[in-house]
Scaffold this active site. Structure first.
Site, PDB file in Angstrom:
ATOM      1  CG  ASP A 191      -1.844  -1.065   1.364  1.00  0.00           C
ATOM      2  OD1 ASP A 191      -2.153  -1.658   0.324  1.00  0.00           O
ATOM      3  OD2 ASP A 191      -2.280  -1.334   2.498  1.00  0.00           O
TER       4      ASP A 191
HETATM    5  N1  URA Z   1      -1.316  -5.750   4.184  1.00  0.00           N
HETATM    6  C1  URA Z   1      -1.755  -4.479   4.152  1.00  0.00           C
HETATM    7  O1  URA Z   1      -2.749  -4.137   4.778  1.00  0.00           O
HETATM    8  N2  URA Z   1      -1.064  -3.596   3.421  1.00  0.00           N
HETATM    9  C2  URA Z   1       0.045  -3.901   2.723  1.00  0.00           C
HETATM   10  O2  URA Z   1       0.644  -3.048   2.088  1.00  0.00           O
HETATM   11  C3  URA Z   1       0.480  -5.238   2.764  1.00  0.00           C
HETATM   12  C4  URA Z   1      -0.219  -6.138   3.503  1.00  0.00           C
END
Ligand code: URA
Length: 235
Positions: free
Chosen positions: A104
């Site tokens: 993310d």
């Molecule tokens: N889980 C999440 O919530 N975000 C990420 O970037 C990776 C795993």
């Protein structure tokens, strides 16, 4: 993996297999300082193979590297909204590589890049459940949150494989957790923490299968080692 020196020398582009035999007969090849014979084997990961005293380097068809992605970078090679993207951080590698999977915008940590399409498909296939470990800085009711995280959980109506959850540090209602998951659902760790009413302050991926982020500085990349690549390809 051990292979015959003739094969190693030709795979590295030094000479043909027949030419390699001549090199060996002429005593031009050493393994760990000792003169090698026709038929001898070596492992380029472990052994120091030299021709005329010069160390052999493996020529790879593909590129494999890891980036310590900072927060604020989108996992794409070009963002329609003009936000900073991860391609800007790996440009110096000089290869057209792409990210395998995603982190993310607000997540930092280990992101793998390659130009190997077969490996990418293999790693991203749902049947290939490589472990991913995250360090998660949270606040909230930890007793409740840990019970939810360690219990049976569903996302989008689908049961998750049980996560491994450990408390690395705790101070009052704040903690740093290690959460290891097997699937790669969208925002999975954040949604799992949300289910346990834990607020995520920071999320960092520290491991993917056998690949460790280690002390790679934030925003920097490094090529994978021979051993890391071999583990990935054999996984
Ligand atoms: N889980 C999440 O919530 N975000 C990420 O970037 C990776 C795993």
């Amino acid at each position: 993996m051990e292979e015959r020196l003739q094969k190693i020398l030709s795979a590295c582009g030094v000479t043909s297999r027949r030419g390699a035999e001549q090199f060996l007969v002429q005593g031009r090849v050493t393994v760990n300082g000792r003169s090698a014979q026709v038929g001898d084997k070596a492992d380029l990961d472990l052994d120091d193979v030299r021709v005329d005293g010069k160390p052999l380097k493996k020529v790879r068809e593909h590129t494999y590297l890891m980036l310590n992605k900072p927060r604020g970078y989108v996992t794409t090679l070009s963002d329609e909204q003009g936000r900073p993207d991860v391609s800007q951080l790996i440009r110096t590698c000089g290869r057209r590589v792409w990210p395998v999977g995603r982190l993310d915008l607000d997540t930092d940590g280990l992101l793998l890049f390659t130009d190997d399409g077969v490996l990418t498909q293999h790693l991203l296939h749902p049947s290939h459940e490589v472990e991913k470990e995250y360090h998660v800085w949270v606040t909230g009711n930890l007793t409740y949150g840990l019970r939810v995280l360690r219990g049976p959980l569903q996302l989008d109506g689908v049961p998750l494989r049980p996560a491994r959850v450990e408390v690395l540090e705790q101070l009052g209602d704040s903690a740093v957790l290690s959460i290891t998951i097997h699937e790669g659902k969208k925002r999975q760790v954040r949604r799992m923490c949300g289910a346990g009413q834990l607020k995520v302050k920071r999320l960092q991926r520290v491991r993917e299968g056998g690949l460790l982020l280690g002390d790679l500085p934030l925003g920097q990349w490094r090529p994978l080692t021979e051993t890391e690549i071999r583990h990935l390809l054999d996984a």
